[in-house]
Design a protein around this motif. Structure first.
Motif, PDB file in Angstrom:
ATOM      1  N   GLU A 240      18.333 -22.406  14.626  1.00  0.00           N
ATOM      2  CA  GLU A 240      17.283 -21.510  14.184  1.00  0.00           C
ATOM      3  C   GLU A 240      17.902 -20.321  13.452  1.00  0.00           C
ATOM      4  O   GLU A 240      17.467 -19.925  12.379  1.00  0.00           O
TER       5      GLU A 240
ATOM      6  N   ARG B 245      19.238 -21.365  10.074  1.00  0.00           N
ATOM      7  CA  ARG B 245      18.189 -21.549   9.079  1.00  0.00           C
ATOM      8  C   ARG B 245      17.699 -20.201   8.551  1.00  0.00           C
ATOM      9  O   ARG B 245      17.537 -20.010   7.350  1.00  0.00           O
ATOM     10  N   GLU B 246      17.511 -19.256   9.472  1.00  0.00           N
ATOM     11  CA  GLU B 246      17.077 -17.912   9.104  1.00  0.00           C
ATOM     12  C   GLU B 246      18.016 -17.300   8.069  1.00  0.00           C
ATOM     13  O   GLU B 246      17.599 -16.772   7.054  1.00  0.00           O
TER      14      GLU B 246
END
Ligand SMILES: [Zn+2]
Length: 153
Positions: free
Chosen positions: A27, A30-31
């Motif tokens: 996560e 991806r951010e």
């Protein structure tokens, strides 16, 4: 019917925790990738604009230079973070991620969520900070003492 190949070695991280930690790291990755891509896109469009708008005066140029430098530093920082995430994912595969460097205990998911690159559990980190403060104090005293010796020598 498929059977999950459970390893009976006992040392392996349970699947749930593995999935959870992997989720946290991916996560985060991806951010950051999104942010970097956005920045790169911004820089590109700005670049295209300034070339069509002709010559900037000196003040504007240096201002945009500073801006570029800041943008570049930010991208570089994010690239470093990405590198750390890749490293953490690799350690996760090797089953060495998420364990305390000092005592070997599992670092809590809550802690990893807040600090994905934490290498110590909360207790060890706190103990370390206290030890550090003490070391710093001792070093200060020693520094003052050695300065005195140097002056004499
Ligand atoms: Zn620990």
């Amino acid at each position: 019917m498929r059977t999950l190949n459970k390893k009976a070695s006992g040392g392996d991280m349970n699947r749930e925790r593995y999935a959870e930690l992997k989720g946290i790291l991916e996560e985060r990755r991806r951010e950051i990738m999104d942010q970097v891509q956005e920045k790169i896109r911004d820089v590109r469009t700005e670049g295209a604009n300034s070339s069509t708008h002709g010559v900037l005066d000196a003040a504007e140029t240096s201002e945009s230079d500073i801006q570029d430098e800041i943008e570049f530093a930010l991208i570089q920082m994010k690239a470093e973070t990405l590198h750390k995430i890749e490293e953490a994912l690799r350690r996760l595969e090797e089953n060495t991620f998420g364990y305390c460097f000092e005592c070997g205990a599992e670092i809590s998911e809550r802690r990893l969520r807040a600090l994905p690159f934490a290498v110590r559990c909360k207790d060890c980190e706190e103990a370390r900070e206290i030890a550090h403060q003490r070391e710093r104090l001792i070093a200060q005293r020693r520094g003052a003492a050695s300065l005195f010796i140097d002056m004499q020598g």
